[in-house]
Design an enzyme around this catalytic site. Structure first.
Site, PDB file in Angstrom:
ATOM      1  N   GLU A  21       0.918  -1.172   0.601  1.00  0.00           N
ATOM      2  CA  GLU A  21      -0.127   0.068   0.216  1.00  0.00           C
ATOM      3  C   GLU A  21       0.655   1.728   0.264  1.00  0.00           C
ATOM      4  OE1 GLU A  21      -2.760  -0.141   3.511  1.00  0.00           O
ATOM      5  OE2 GLU A  21      -3.510  -2.210   2.531  1.00  0.00           O
ATOM      6  N   GLU A  29      -5.019  -7.284  -1.072  1.00  0.00           N
ATOM      7  CA  GLU A  29      -6.352  -7.804   0.146  1.00  0.00           C
ATOM      8  C   GLU A  29      -7.394  -6.904  -0.096  1.00  0.00           C
ATOM      9  OE1 GLU A  29      -4.634  -4.930   3.573  1.00  0.00           O
ATOM     10  OE2 GLU A  29      -3.186  -6.007   2.997  1.00  0.00           O
TER      11      GLU A  29
END
Length: 344
Positions: free
Chosen positions: A194, A291
């Site tokens: 991320e 995810e």
């Protein structure tokens, strides 16, 4: 038929064939119903598999978050609910003292999963190298701590205290990755995930000298200095509204990653725009749902078939999806479970 007549007819047929060939007559061309698909042949069995299923099927996966003392807890929960194990297992090097001390248990599970035919994914929620390790999550000194511009510059500068601390931290996890290499285990390695997420100490720094540069430095150290040739590099982003621009601002360069992954959390779900942005930036490389809490539906995967795997986030998968939804997805013909993996 008279033998002499038969021989005469055969001779005439042969002469006719030779005459046609001499005049340049073309033989009929037989086109196969399905063109032969030419796929990249990489040094990795795992990566080659992702290329093969891209556009056709999607592997089911789940992350096993802390504690490392039970590194298959959520994988086993999938079995409890669906009667089958997911095709992708994921673990984490983590950051707390207890979990750092139990990294070997996580690595042992990775070896076990690989032997069973699973794809192995490992991430690393790492401590801030400008502070201390072990660390907490969000007490101002942990994974969610901040790094000043000066500290980040030092991190990227050879020989500084922060730079050497980061290398020491990489050395520590490289020992375990070397174990996997020695055991023939390929790893989808997803550090600094991320990258456009500003909450993590490493993230939220766009541009060529930002988080992407740290990713390149980490890649080069692990691959070239530590010799970890068993790592398949996953470049991971989050699905913010700025995704399209972020994919350009945080891209470390195609030479530095093998798989592009997107974490789906912003509430808008699996939109066509997110999918297109990932397909475009990947430029033929595999893409994945790195995810998620809310799982994609079977129909969404049919409409977006290039997702090579989805990885539910541990307990959130079971909190955000009904049992019926989980069962339906994991039994779909376009979703791959462990029992369908042929082994490495």
């Amino acid at each position: 038929m008279n033998k002499s007549i038969f021989n005469l007819l055969l001779s005439l047929t042969l002469l006719s064939f030779i005459s046609c060939k001499a005049k340049g007559a073309e033989e009929p061309v037989i086109s196969p119903a399905d063109p032969v698909e030419v796929l990249p042949n990489t040094p990795f069995k795992t990566l080659n598999y992702l290329y093969r299923i891209s556009g056709k099927k999607t592997m089911a996966g789940i992350h096993n978050r802390e504690p490392n003392a039970t590194p298959a807890r959520w994988t086993n929960e999938v079995f409890t609910v669906t009667g089958k194990y997911p095709a992708l297992w994921s673990g984490d090097f983590l950051f707390q003292a207890e979990n750092i001390n139990n990294r070997q248990l996580m690595i042992d599970e990775a070896k076990k999963q690989w032997k069973q035919g699973a794809v192995v994914n490992i991430m690393w929620h790492s401590c801030n190298p400008a502070l201390n390790e072990p660390c907490a999550w969000d007490d101002g000194k942990g994974v969610l701590s901040k790094m000043t511009d000066a500290q980040f510059n030092d991190l990227l500068t050879e020989g500084t205290t922060v730079n050497l601390k980061w290398k020491k931290m990489m050395d520590d996890v490289a020992v375990y990755l070397q174990q996997l290499k020695d055991s023939g285990v390929e790893v989808l390695f997803r550090p600094l995930h991320e990258m456009n997420q500003g909450k993590f100490w490493w993230g939220g720094r766009p541009g060529i000298n930002g988080t992407a540069k740290l990713y390149r430095m980490t890649h080069d150290y692990m691959k070239n200095t530590k010799g970890l040739s068993n790592l398949i590099w996953v470049w991971d982003m989050q699905d913010f509204g700025t995704l399209k621009a972020d994919l350009d601002s945080y891209n470390p360069g195609a030479a530095y990653w093998d798989v592009a992954a997107l974490d789906i959390y912003d509430g808008s779900g699996y939109t066509a725009a997110k999918y297109k942005a990932m397909v475009d930036i990947a430029a033929g490389k595999p893409i994945a749902i790195g995810e998620c809490e809310k799982l994609p539906t079977v129909q969404q995967l049919l409409e977006q078939p290039k997702w090579t795997f989805f990885m539910g986030w541990s307990e959130l998968q079971f909190e955000k999806n009904t049992t019926a939804e989980i069962k339906t997805l994991h039994s779909a013909p376009n979703v791959v479970m462990l029992d369908q993996m042929k082994g490495w």
